[in-house]
Design a protein around this motif. Structure first.
Motif, PDB file in Angstrom:
ATOM      1  N   PHE A 180       0.830  -1.212   0.000  1.00  0.00           N
ATOM      2  CA  PHE A 180       0.000   0.000   0.000  1.00  0.00           C
ATOM      3  C   PHE A 180       0.861   1.258   0.000  1.00  0.00           C
ATOM      4  O   PHE A 180       0.426   2.309  -0.470  1.00  0.00           O
ATOM      5  CB  PHE A 180      -0.947  -0.028   1.191  1.00  0.00           C
ATOM      6  N   GLY A 181       2.082   1.147   0.529  1.00  0.00           N
ATOM      7  CA  GLY A 181       2.995   2.284   0.483  1.00  0.00           C
ATOM      8  C   GLY A 181       3.335   2.679  -0.944  1.00  0.00           C
ATOM      9  O   GLY A 181       3.252   3.857  -1.323  1.00  0.00           O
ATOM     10  N   TYR A 182       3.708   1.687  -1.766  1.00  0.00           N
ATOM     11  CA  TYR A 182       4.044   1.969  -3.168  1.00  0.00           C
ATOM     12  C   TYR A 182       2.826   2.440  -3.958  1.00  0.00           C
ATOM     13  O   TYR A 182       2.922   3.379  -4.764  1.00  0.00           O
ATOM     14  CB  TYR A 182       4.629   0.727  -3.830  1.00  0.00           C
ATOM     15  N   VAL A 183       1.691   1.777  -3.748  1.00  0.00           N
ATOM     16  CA  VAL A 183       0.476   2.185  -4.458  1.00  0.00           C
ATOM     17  C   VAL A 183       0.102   3.610  -4.077  1.00  0.00           C
ATOM     18  O   VAL A 183      -0.273   4.430  -4.932  1.00  0.00           O
ATOM     19  CB  VAL A 183      -0.682   1.211  -4.161  1.00  0.00           C
ATOM     20  N   GLY A 184       0.233   3.927  -2.787  1.00  0.00           N
ATOM     21  CA  GLY A 184      -0.064   5.279  -2.328  1.00  0.00           C
ATOM     22  C   GLY A 184       0.855   6.311  -2.953  1.00  0.00           C
ATOM     23  O   GLY A 184       0.419   7.410  -3.327  1.00  0.00           O
ATOM     24  N   LEU A 185       2.130   5.963  -3.105  1.00  0.00           N
ATOM     25  CA  LEU A 185       3.081   6.881  -3.740  1.00  0.00           C
ATOM     26  C   LEU A 185       2.717   7.123  -5.201  1.00  0.00           C
ATOM     27  O   LEU A 185       2.808   8.249  -5.703  1.00  0.00           O
ATOM     28  CB  LEU A 185       4.496   6.314  -3.646  1.00  0.00           C
ATOM     29  N   SER A 186       2.304   6.066  -5.890  1.00  0.00           N
ATOM     30  CA  SER A 186       1.929   6.210  -7.294  1.00  0.00           C
ATOM     31  C   SER A 186       0.700   7.107  -7.448  1.00  0.00           C
ATOM     32  O   SER A 186       0.648   7.969  -8.331  1.00  0.00           O
ATOM     33  CB  SER A 186       1.656   4.830  -7.910  1.00  0.00           C
ATOM     34  N   VAL A 187      -0.271   6.909  -6.579  1.00  0.00           N
ATOM     35  CA  VAL A 187      -1.482   7.741  -6.606  1.00  0.00           C
ATOM     36  C   VAL A 187      -1.131   9.192  -6.270  1.00  0.00           C
ATOM     37  O   VAL A 187      -1.650  10.134  -6.890  1.00  0.00           O
ATOM     38  CB  VAL A 187      -2.533   7.190  -5.626  1.00  0.00           C
ATOM     39  N   THR A 188      -0.241   9.381  -5.306  1.00  0.00           N
ATOM     40  CA  THR A 188       0.190  10.733  -4.939  1.00  0.00           C
ATOM     41  C   THR A 188       0.864  11.427  -6.120  1.00  0.00           C
ATOM     42  O   THR A 188       0.621  12.606  -6.390  1.00  0.00           O
ATOM     43  CB  THR A 188       1.158  10.687  -3.743  1.00  0.00           C
ATOM     44  N   ALA A 189       1.713  10.679  -6.834  1.00  0.00           N
ATOM     45  CA  ALA A 189       2.398  11.246  -7.994  1.00  0.00           C
ATOM     46  C   ALA A 189       1.418  11.651  -9.091  1.00  0.00           C
ATOM     47  O   ALA A 189       1.637  12.640  -9.796  1.00  0.00           O
ATOM     48  CB  ALA A 189       3.397  10.239  -8.548  1.00  0.00           C
ATOM     49  N   LEU A 190       0.327  10.913  -9.210  1.00  0.00           N
ATOM     50  CA  LEU A 190      -0.660  11.185 -10.256  1.00  0.00           C
ATOM     51  C   LEU A 190      -1.559  12.370  -9.918  1.00  0.00           C
ATOM     52  O   LEU A 190      -1.816  13.235 -10.764  1.00  0.00           O
ATOM     53  CB  LEU A 190      -1.511   9.937 -10.501  1.00  0.00           C
ATOM     54  N   PHE A 191      -2.020  12.429  -8.666  1.00  0.00           N
ATOM     55  CA  PHE A 191      -3.016  13.435  -8.295  1.00  0.00           C
ATOM     56  C   PHE A 191      -2.436  14.604  -7.490  1.00  0.00           C
ATOM     57  O   PHE A 191      -2.970  15.710  -7.544  1.00  0.00           O
ATOM     58  CB  PHE A 191      -4.151  12.794  -7.491  1.00  0.00           C
ATOM     59  N   PHE A 192      -1.370  14.346  -6.742  1.00  0.00           N
ATOM     60  CA  PHE A 192      -0.788  15.396  -5.893  1.00  0.00           C
ATOM     61  C   PHE A 192       0.730  15.419  -6.064  1.00  0.00           C
ATOM     62  O   PHE A 192       1.489  15.162  -5.109  1.00  0.00           O
ATOM     63  CB  PHE A 192      -1.145  15.149  -4.418  1.00  0.00           C
ATOM     64  N   PRO A 193       1.213  15.705  -7.273  1.00  0.00           N
ATOM     65  CA  PRO A 193       2.655  15.612  -7.547  1.00  0.00           C
ATOM     66  C   PRO A 193       3.520  16.504  -6.664  1.00  0.00           C
ATOM     67  O   PRO A 193       4.667  16.160  -6.373  1.00  0.00           O
ATOM     68  CB  PRO A 193       2.760  16.021  -9.022  1.00  0.00           C
ATOM     69  N   ASP A 194       2.953  17.640  -6.198  1.00  0.00           N
ATOM     70  CA  ASP A 194       3.739  18.549  -5.365  1.00  0.00           C
ATOM     71  C   ASP A 194       4.078  17.935  -4.007  1.00  0.00           C
ATOM     72  O   ASP A 194       5.016  18.387  -3.331  1.00  0.00           O
ATOM     73  CB  ASP A 194       2.985  19.864  -5.153  1.00  0.00           C
ATOM     74  N   TYR A 195       3.320  16.926  -3.610  1.00  0.00           N
ATOM     75  CA  TYR A 195       3.528  16.310  -2.293  1.00  0.00           C
ATOM     76  C   TYR A 195       4.273  14.980  -2.391  1.00  0.00           C
ATOM     77  O   TYR A 195       4.461  14.306  -1.374  1.00  0.00           O
ATOM     78  CB  TYR A 195       2.176  16.076  -1.605  1.00  0.00           C
ATOM     79  N   TYR A 196       4.706  14.613  -3.611  1.00  0.00           N
ATOM     80  CA  TYR A 196       5.318  13.287  -3.780  1.00  0.00           C
ATOM     81  C   TYR A 196       6.605  13.137  -2.972  1.00  0.00           C
ATOM     82  O   TYR A 196       6.802  12.124  -2.301  1.00  0.00           O
ATOM     83  CB  TYR A 196       5.600  13.011  -5.264  1.00  0.00           C
ATOM     84  N   GLU A 197       7.481  14.114  -3.049  1.00  0.00           N
ATOM     85  CA  GLU A 197       8.763  14.004  -2.348  1.00  0.00           C
ATOM     86  C   GLU A 197       8.571  13.866  -0.844  1.00  0.00           C
ATOM     87  O   GLU A 197       9.257  13.068  -0.190  1.00  0.00           O
ATOM     88  CB  GLU A 197       9.649  15.211  -2.671  1.00  0.00           C
ATOM     89  N   ALA A 198       7.632  14.618  -0.294  1.00  0.00           N
ATOM     90  CA  ALA A 198       7.352  14.512   1.142  1.00  0.00           C
ATOM     91  C   ALA A 198       6.764  13.147   1.480  1.00  0.00           C
ATOM     92  O   ALA A 198       7.141  12.523   2.484  1.00  0.00           O
ATOM     93  CB  ALA A 198       6.389  15.617   1.570  1.00  0.00           C
ATOM     94  N   ALA A 199       5.856  12.678   0.618  1.00  0.00           N
ATOM     95  CA  ALA A 199       5.249  11.362   0.847  1.00  0.00           C
ATOM     96  C   ALA A 199       6.289  10.258   0.772  1.00  0.00           C
ATOM     97  O   ALA A 199       6.279   9.312   1.573  1.00  0.00           O
ATOM     98  CB  ALA A 199       4.142  11.112  -0.181  1.00  0.00           C
ATOM     99  N   PHE A 200       7.212  10.380  -0.172  1.00  0.00           N
ATOM    100  CA  PHE A 200       8.277   9.380  -0.314  1.00  0.00           C
ATOM    101  C   PHE A 200       9.154   9.356   0.939  1.00  0.00           C
ATOM    102  O   PHE A 200       9.531   8.290   1.431  1.00  0.00           O
ATOM    103  CB  PHE A 200       9.119   9.682  -1.551  1.00  0.00           C
ATOM    104  N   LYS A 201       9.471  10.528   1.449  1.00  0.00           N
ATOM    105  CA  LYS A 201      10.302  10.621   2.643  1.00  0.00           C
ATOM    106  C   LYS A 201       9.629   9.971   3.844  1.00  0.00           C
ATOM    107  O   LYS A 201      10.250   9.176   4.569  1.00  0.00           O
ATOM    108  CB  LYS A 201      10.610  12.097   2.941  1.00  0.00           C
ATOM    109  N   TRP A 202       8.368  10.270   4.051  1.00  0.00           N
ATOM    110  CA  TRP A 202       7.662   9.755   5.218  1.00  0.00           C
ATOM    111  C   TRP A 202       7.313   8.282   5.098  1.00  0.00           C
ATOM    112  O   TRP A 202       7.041   7.611   6.109  1.00  0.00           O
ATOM    113  CB  TRP A 202       6.392  10.573   5.459  1.00  0.00           C
ATOM    114  N   SER A 203       7.307   7.745   3.879  1.00  0.00           N
ATOM    115  CA  SER A 203       6.948   6.329   3.691  1.00  0.00           C
ATOM    116  C   SER A 203       8.149   5.395   3.780  1.00  0.00           C
ATOM    117  O   SER A 203       7.982   4.170   3.647  1.00  0.00           O
ATOM    118  CB  SER A 203       6.260   6.151   2.324  1.00  0.00           C
ATOM    119  N   GLN A 204       9.345   5.915   4.008  1.00  0.00           N
ATOM    120  CA  GLN A 204      10.541   5.083   4.025  1.00  0.00           C
ATOM    121  C   GLN A 204      10.460   3.900   5.000  1.00  0.00           C
ATOM    122  O   GLN A 204      10.834   2.777   4.641  1.00  0.00           O
ATOM    123  CB  GLN A 204      11.777   5.940   4.325  1.00  0.00           C
TER     124      GLN A 204
END
Length: 237
Positions: A180-204
């Motif tokens: 779900f972490g990876y799927v969530g990152l993909s969805v974030t990149a599609l709909f909320f690209p400005d928050y992708y880097e932050a989401a990637f950091k917090w999902s480590q």
């Protein structure tokens, strides 16, 4: 060595080999050569370090092949737990590898444009650089799309680990959460690209599930009961 433990160690070794190709092509080379929003600077960097860029393309292709080999190794290890879930796991692996193969064409197209082949003489250099940068960006977007499959295959994998009885249940749960972490990152990149880097950091912490199972397979292998181990030793004596 018990066949189950041997199969687990082989899968772990294949998993480890992905650590060599993945970070190089996905992190090191893009950070080194690609200048965000600047096609001309990106072109200069790639042409000045063309061998590195070609090695990244090769690493992408090799990584996809290794991923298929990993799927087969894990299928052999876990198929007796559930052939249905093991089949679903390897199906997602094959689809992900296919997406990876096709996505590599974007970088090949970008390199062709940056180099300026004869048949591209109708375009001036700024136009070629802009088109090439578009393909570089498409490659990046292809990776974000593939994150869906990087996640989906981990759910059946984690469930198989959880049910196996010879691998830690905790890591099985971790892998399913990793999905779900990876799927969530993909969805974030599609709909909320400005928050992708932050989401990637917090999902480590979530994404380290794969590292945990890789190290367990490589170091510990699979848990084998003393009776099973003694039976194998008697047969090979």
């Amino acid at each position: 060595m018990h066949p189950l433990k041997k199969a687990a160690r082989i899968a772990g070794a294949i998993y480890l080999s992905m650590v060599v190709t993945g970070p190089f092509s996905l992190i090191y080379v893009p950070n080194k050569l690609i200048v965000r929003g600047n096609a001309a600077a990106t072109a200069d960097n790639i042409l000045a370090h063309e061998t590195m860029f070609r090695l990244a393309i090769l690493a992408d292709l090799i990584g996809a092949v290794i991923f298929i080999c990993l799927g087969i190794a894990l299928y052999k290890l876990l198929r007796d737990v559930s052939r249905t879930w093991a089949g679903l796991m390897i199906a997602f692996v094959v689809v992900s590898a296919g997406v990876g193969f096709l996505n590599t064409l974007n970088n090949i197209a970008a390199l062709t444009l940056f180099r300026g082949a004869d048949f591209l003489a109708v375009f001036d250099k700024p136009q070629r650089d802009a088109l090439a940068y578009l393909f570089v960006r498409l490659h990046s977007q292809g990776i974000l799309i593939n994150e869906i499959f990087w996640g989906l295959w981990l759910f059946p994998f984690g469930l198989l680990v959880f049910r196996s009885g010879f691998l830690p249940r905790l890591i099985g749960v971790w892998l399913m959460i990793n999905c779900f972490g990876y799927v969530g990152l993909s969805v974030t990149a599609l709909f909320f690209p400005d928050y992708y880097e932050a989401a990637f950091k917090w999902s480590q912490p979530i994404l380290f599930g794969e590292l945990a199972i890789m190290l367990w397979l490589l170091v510990k292998g699979a848990k084998v009961s003393p009776l099973e181990l003694a039976t194998v030793q008697m047969k090979t004596a």
